[in-house]
Design a protein around this motif. Structure first.
Motif, mmCIF file in Angstrom:
data_model
loop_
_atom_site.group_PDB
_atom_site.id
_atom_site.type_symbol
_atom_site.label_atom_id
_atom_site.label_comp_id
_atom_site.label_asym_id
_atom_site.label_seq_id
_atom_site.Cartn_x
_atom_site.Cartn_y
_atom_site.Cartn_z
ATOM 1 N N LYS A 283 0.756 -1.180 0.035
ATOM 2 C CA LYS A 283 -0.097 0.085 -0.146
ATOM 3 C C LYS A 283 1.001 1.334 0.108
ATOM 4 O O LYS A 283 0.521 2.258 -0.571
ATOM 5 N N ARG A 284 1.905 1.323 0.657
ATOM 6 C CA ARG A 284 2.806 2.378 0.854
ATOM 7 C C ARG A 284 3.619 2.667 -0.615
ATOM 8 O O ARG A 284 3.712 3.752 -1.047
ATOM 9 N N MET A 285 3.826 1.390 -1.116
ATOM 10 C CA MET A 285 4.383 1.295 -2.515
ATOM 11 C C MET A 285 3.609 2.027 -3.393
ATOM 12 O O MET A 285 3.865 2.858 -4.401
ATOM 13 N N LEU A 286 2.337 1.599 -3.320
ATOM 14 C CA LEU A 286 1.275 2.333 -4.115
ATOM 15 C C LEU A 286 1.226 3.874 -4.137
ATOM 16 O O LEU A 286 0.873 4.607 -4.922
ATOM 17 N N ALA A 287 1.378 4.142 -2.679
ATOM 18 C CA ALA A 287 1.266 5.523 -2.550
ATOM 19 C C ALA A 287 2.365 6.257 -3.278
ATOM 20 O O ALA A 287 2.215 7.386 -3.961
ATOM 21 N N TYR A 288 3.567 5.893 -3.118
ATOM 22 C CA TYR A 288 4.978 6.496 -3.979
ATOM 23 C C TYR A 288 4.796 6.345 -5.288
ATOM 24 O O TYR A 288 4.951 7.358 -6.168
ATOM 25 N N SER A 289 4.120 5.317 -6.014
ATOM 26 C CA SER A 289 3.755 5.268 -7.277
ATOM 27 C C SER A 289 2.874 6.216 -7.760
ATOM 28 O O SER A 289 3.123 6.814 -8.724
ATOM 29 N N SER A 290 1.902 6.633 -7.209
ATOM 30 C CA SER A 290 0.908 7.641 -7.025
ATOM 31 C C SER A 290 1.631 9.065 -7.450
ATOM 32 O O SER A 290 1.262 9.860 -8.105
ATOM 33 N N VAL A 291 2.714 9.184 -6.477
ATOM 34 C CA VAL A 291 3.371 10.577 -6.378
ATOM 35 C C VAL A 291 4.406 10.479 -7.957
ATOM 36 O O VAL A 291 4.189 11.673 -8.372
ATOM 37 N N SER A 292 4.849 9.196 -8.243
ATOM 38 C CA SER A 292 5.753 9.225 -9.296
ATOM 39 C C SER A 292 4.831 9.691 -10.550
ATOM 40 O O SER A 292 5.341 10.342 -11.638
ATOM 41 N N HIS A 293 3.555 9.121 -10.786
ATOM 42 C CA HIS A 293 2.572 9.424 -11.703
ATOM 43 C C HIS A 293 2.194 10.806 -12.117
ATOM 44 O O HIS A 293 2.012 11.427 -12.941
ATOM 45 N N VAL A 294 2.386 11.990 -10.935
ATOM 46 C CA VAL A 294 2.234 13.046 -11.020
ATOM 47 C C VAL A 294 3.357 13.761 -11.731
ATOM 48 O O VAL A 294 3.272 14.571 -12.496
ATOM 49 N N GLY A 295 4.412 13.090 -11.658
ATOM 50 C CA GLY A 295 5.564 13.696 -12.285
ATOM 51 C C GLY A 295 5.544 13.366 -13.651
ATOM 52 O O GLY A 295 5.787 14.222 -14.631
ATOM 53 N N TYR A 296 4.873 12.235 -14.059
ATOM 54 C CA TYR A 296 4.792 11.812 -15.760
ATOM 55 C C TYR A 296 3.567 12.771 -16.334
ATOM 56 O O TYR A 296 3.828 13.328 -17.245
ATOM 57 N N LEU A 297 2.731 12.890 -15.094
ATOM 58 C CA LEU A 297 1.435 13.959 -15.809
ATOM 59 C C LEU A 297 1.873 15.226 -16.098
ATOM 60 O O LEU A 297 1.517 15.959 -16.998
ATOM 61 N N SER A 298 3.008 15.533 -15.411
ATOM 62 C CA SER A 298 3.217 17.147 -15.301
ATOM 63 C C SER A 298 4.240 17.510 -16.714
ATOM 64 O O SER A 298 4.437 18.723 -16.908
ATOM 65 N N LEU A 299 4.722 16.491 -17.383
ATOM 66 C CA LEU A 299 5.260 16.756 -18.576
ATOM 67 C C LEU A 299 4.438 17.502 -19.653
ATOM 68 O O LEU A 299 4.643 17.921 -20.709
ATOM 69 N N ILE A 300 2.914 17.181 -19.419
ATOM 70 C CA ILE A 300 1.687 17.828 -20.215
ATOM 71 C C ILE A 300 1.915 19.218 -20.366
ATOM 72 O O ILE A 300 1.678 20.019 -21.461
ATOM 73 N N PHE A 301 2.761 20.016 -19.469
ATOM 74 C CA PHE A 301 2.995 21.391 -19.729
ATOM 75 C C PHE A 301 3.947 21.868 -20.475
ATOM 76 O O PHE A 301 4.231 22.799 -21.005
ATOM 77 N N TYR A 302 4.669 20.840 -21.245
ATOM 78 C CA TYR A 302 5.691 20.888 -21.960
ATOM 79 C C TYR A 302 5.242 20.342 -23.584
ATOM 80 O O TYR A 302 4.697 19.484 -23.771
ATOM 81 N N GLY A 303 5.473 21.389 -24.487
ATOM 82 C CA GLY A 303 5.021 21.221 -25.982
ATOM 83 C C GLY A 303 3.449 21.261 -26.058
ATOM 84 O O GLY A 303 2.820 20.105 -26.793
ATOM 85 N N MET A 304 2.724 22.142 -25.434
ATOM 86 C CA MET A 304 1.385 22.211 -25.296
ATOM 87 C C MET A 304 0.806 22.385 -26.774
ATOM 88 O O MET A 304 1.442 23.079 -27.494
ATOM 89 N N ASN A 305 -0.267 21.399 -26.912
ATOM 90 C CA ASN A 305 -0.939 21.475 -28.306
ATOM 91 C C ASN A 305 -2.293 21.340 -28.412
ATOM 92 O O ASN A 305 -2.853 21.412 -27.093
ATOM 93 N N SER A 306 -3.250 21.161 -29.210
ATOM 94 C CA SER A 306 -4.674 21.101 -29.382
ATOM 95 C C SER A 306 -5.045 20.065 -28.759
ATOM 96 O O SER A 306 -6.299 19.514 -28.259
ATOM 97 N N LEU A 307 -4.140 18.812 -28.380
ATOM 98 C CA LEU A 307 -4.381 17.442 -27.999
ATOM 99 C C LEU A 307 -4.228 17.226 -26.684
ATOM 100 O O LEU A 307 -4.407 16.062 -26.073
ATOM 101 N N SER A 308 -3.789 18.234 -26.078
ATOM 102 C CA SER A 308 -2.957 18.117 -24.643
ATOM 103 C C SER A 308 -4.127 18.015 -23.620
ATOM 104 O O SER A 308 -3.833 16.858 -22.960
ATOM 105 N N SER A 309 -5.425 18.391 -23.689
ATOM 106 C CA SER A 309 -6.434 17.991 -22.798
ATOM 107 C C SER A 309 -6.776 16.438 -23.035
ATOM 108 O O SER A 309 -7.044 16.012 -21.982
ATOM 109 N N TYR A 310 -6.966 16.267 -24.462
ATOM 110 C CA TYR A 310 -7.137 14.743 -24.574
ATOM 111 C C TYR A 310 -6.101 14.052 -24.095
ATOM 112 O O TYR A 310 -6.570 12.870 -23.511
ATOM 113 N N ASN A 311 -4.851 13.990 -24.453
ATOM 114 C CA ASN A 311 -3.858 13.245 -23.582
ATOM 115 C C ASN A 311 -3.843 13.255 -22.230
ATOM 116 O O ASN A 311 -3.781 11.827 -21.690
ATOM 117 N N LEU A 312 -3.968 14.240 -21.486
ATOM 118 C CA LEU A 312 -4.250 14.244 -20.163
ATOM 119 C C LEU A 312 -5.223 13.335 -19.663
ATOM 120 O O LEU A 312 -5.137 12.446 -18.557
#
Length: 459
Positions: A283-312
Motif C-alpha cells: 500500500k505504501r509502495m502504491l502511494a509512492y507510485s501515485s506520486v511518481s505518476h504526477v511527475g509523468y503527468l506534469s510533462l503535459i505542460f511541455y509542448g502544449m498543443n490542441s491534443l494536450s487536454s485529450y492526452n491528459l
C-alpha cells in the motif's frame, strides 16, 4: 451545472438513507445517481445556467473529465460493499461524503474564477479529512486524518495568499481577465509571486515532490477504498484544476513558472521511484507510485498543443482504472490478512486468479508496458514533450524503468511464491469479478485500440 446538481442531490439522498436506517441502500442510490449524471453530461446545458458562466462553465473539457471521474467513482462504489463491510453503522455517511467530494471535483472541472477554484478545492478536500479518519479504531487512520487536515490547511494558506496577490495585481478573479493581464504585463513582480504561490499550493494538492510529504502516510493510513478514491478521482480533479489554471490563467508568464515545474518533475520522479523501491508494504509502495505518476503527468505542460487536454484525460483515465484494479486486489487481501505487506499477497494467483490477473494488468499499465492503456498514455505525453524538453522525457523514461522493479515484486509475490500464504475458503463475490474483468478488458482494449476512449466518451 446540471450534472453538479444531480451529484449533490444524490449525496444528500444517500446521507438521508442513513437517517432512516437504510444505510445499506446508500450505495445503490449513489450508483443510480451517478449513472443519471453520466447520461446528463452528454446533454446540452440548460439555458438557465448561462448566467453563471463567468463563475462556472460546463464545457467540453469539463464534461470529459467529469465523465472520467463518474466512471471511476461508480467502479469504486461497486466494490465498496465488501470494502465497507466493517462500517455497517455509518455506511451512508461514507458514500455521501465521497459524493460530496466528487461534487467539489466537478466544480474544479468547470471553474472560470479563482473564487470558484477555491470553493472547488475546499469542497473536494473537507470530506476527505473525515473519510481519511473514518476507521476510528485505527491509530494510522487517525494520524492520516489529522496530517491531511494540517497539510491541507497549509496549502490553502499558500493558495489564498497567491489569490490575494493575483487579485491585487490584475484587479480581477476571472481566469480570462487574469490571462489578459499576464499577456500585457508579464513582468509584474506581485503577479508572478502570486502565480508561484498558487503553483506551490496546487503542487501540494497533486503531491508533486517535495510537497508530497503527506501522501504516503495519508494513503497508507486511510481505509483502502478511500485511498483508491484519493489516488484516482481526487487526483483527476486536482490535476485538471492545476492544468487549467497554469495553461489559461498564467500562460502569458510561462517562462516564469515552467522551469519550476521542470525541477519538481525531476525531484518527483527520482524521489518517488527510489522510495518505491525501498518499501516492503504494498500500500505504501502504491502511494509512492501515485506520486511518481504526477511527475509523468506534469510533462503535459511541455509542448502544449490542441491534443494536450485529450492526452491528459486519456492518461488519467488509464491511471484511474489501473488504480482501482490493483486497489481492489489489495482491499480483498487486507480484509483476509489484516495487513498489506508483500508477503500477504503470496500465492494469491492460485486462490483468486482473476483478481491476481487484474492487479498484474493494472501494475503493467502503471509501468507503461506496451499493449496496455498506460503505455499509450505515457507515449502520448512523452511524444508531446520530447521536442521542448528531451532531458525531462529521458528522466521520465528512466523513472518508468525503475518503477517496473517494484511493480514486479508484487507480481512475483502473487504468481511465483516459495509457498502460498492463502489458506481460506472465502471467495471473491460476483460483483468483484465483474469489475475485475471490466478493468482487464478496458486497460487492454485502450492499449490496443486507443480510439475506443474517444468513442466511449462522446468525442
Amino acid at each position: 451545472m446540471s450534472v453538479l446538481i444531480i451529484i449533490f442531490l444524490t449525496a444528500v439522498a444517500a446521507l438521508f438513507a442513513g437517517v432512516f436506517e437504510q444505510g445499506k441502500f446508500s450505495r445503490y442510490i449513489g450508483i443510480l445517481g451517478l449513472m443519471i449524471a453520466f447520461y446528463v453530461s452528454f446533454l446540452p446545458e440548460l439555458s438557465f445556467f448561462s448566467q453563471y458562466q463567468h463563475m462556472y462553465e460546463f464545457g467540453a473539457n469539463a464534461a470529459l473529465f467529469t465523465r472520467i471521474a463518474i466512471v471511476t467513482t461508480v467502479l469504486l462504489f461497486f466494490i465498496a460493499g465488501f470494502a465497507f463491510s466493517n462500517h455497517r453503522n455509518h455506511q451512508s455517511e461514507l458514500y455521501a461524503l465521497m459524493l460530496f467530494s466528487l461534487s467539489g471535483g466537478v466544480v474544479l472541472f468547470g471553474f472560470q474564477n479563482l473564487v470558484t477554484l477555491f470553493l472547488g478545492i475546499e469542497i473536494l478536500s473537507i470530506p476527505l479529512y473525515v473519510l481519511a479518519g473514518s476507521n476510528k479504531t485505527d491509530l494510522r487512520s487517525n494520524e492520516a486524518s489529522i496530517k491531511y487536515f494540517l497539510m491541507g490547511a497549509f496549502a490553502t494558506g499558500f493558495l489564498l495568499f497567491g489569490v490575494a496577490l493575483i487579485y491585487g495585481s490584475s484587479g480581477s478573479f476571472d481566469l480570462y481577465k487574469i490571462h489578459e493581464f499576464a499577456v500585457n504585463d508579464p513582468k509584474n513582480l506581485m503577479f508572478n509571486l502570486g502565480a508561484v504561490l498558487m503553483l506551490v499550493a496546487l503542487a501540494f494538492k497533486v503531491s508533486l515532490a517535495p510537497f508530497h510529504m503527506w501522501s504516503p502516510d495519508v494513503y497508507q493510513g486511510s481505509p483502502s477504498l478511500i485511498t483508491a478514491f484519493m489516488m484516482s478521482v481526487v487526483k483527476i480533479s486536482a490535476f485538471f484544476a492545476f492544468f487549467k489554471l497554469m495553461t489559461i490563467g498564467f500562460i502569458g508568464i510561462t517562462g516564469e513558472w515552467i522551469n519550476i515545474i521542470g525541477v519538481l518533475i525531476i525531484i518527483t520522479l527520482f524521489l518517488a521511484n527510489v522510495m518505491g523501491l525501498a518499501q516492503s508494504n504494498a500500500k505504501r509502495m502504491l502511494a509512492y507510485s501515485s506520486v511518481s505518476h504526477v511527475g509523468y503527468l506534469s510533462l503535459i505542460f511541455y509542448g502544449m498543443n490542441s491534443l494536450s487536454s485529450y492526452n491528459l484525460a486519456f492518461y488519467l483515465f488509464a491511471y484511474s482504472l489501473a488504480t482501482v484494479g490493483v486497489m481492489m486486489c489489495l482491499i480483498w487481501v487486507e480484509k483476509l490478512k489484516r495487513e498489506t505487506s508483500y508477503n500477504a499477497f503470496k500465492g494469491l494467483a492460485h486462490t483468486e486468479p482473476i483478481l491476481a490477473v487484474t492487479a498484474t494488468v493494472s501494475l503493467l499499465s502503471m509501468a507503461g508496458i506496451p499493449l496496455t492503456a498506460g503505455f499509450m498514455g505515457k507515449f502520448a505525453i512523452f511524444a508531446q514533450a520530447i521536442d521542448k524538453s528531451p532531458f525531462l522525457v529521458l528522466v521520465a523514461v528512466l523513472g518508468s524503468a525503475i518503477s517496473i522493479a517494484y511493480y514486479l515484486r508484487l507480481i512475483m509475490a502473487m504468481f511465483f511464491p516459495k509457498e502460498s500464504s492463502f489458506k481460506t475458503s472465502e471467495k471473491v463475490s460476483l460483483t468483484y469479478n465483474i469489475v475485475a474483468v471490466f478493468i482487464i478488458f478496458a486497460l487492454v482494449a485502450m492499449g490496443v485500440f486507443p480510439d475506443l476512449f474517444a468513442k466511449q466518451f462522446g468525442l
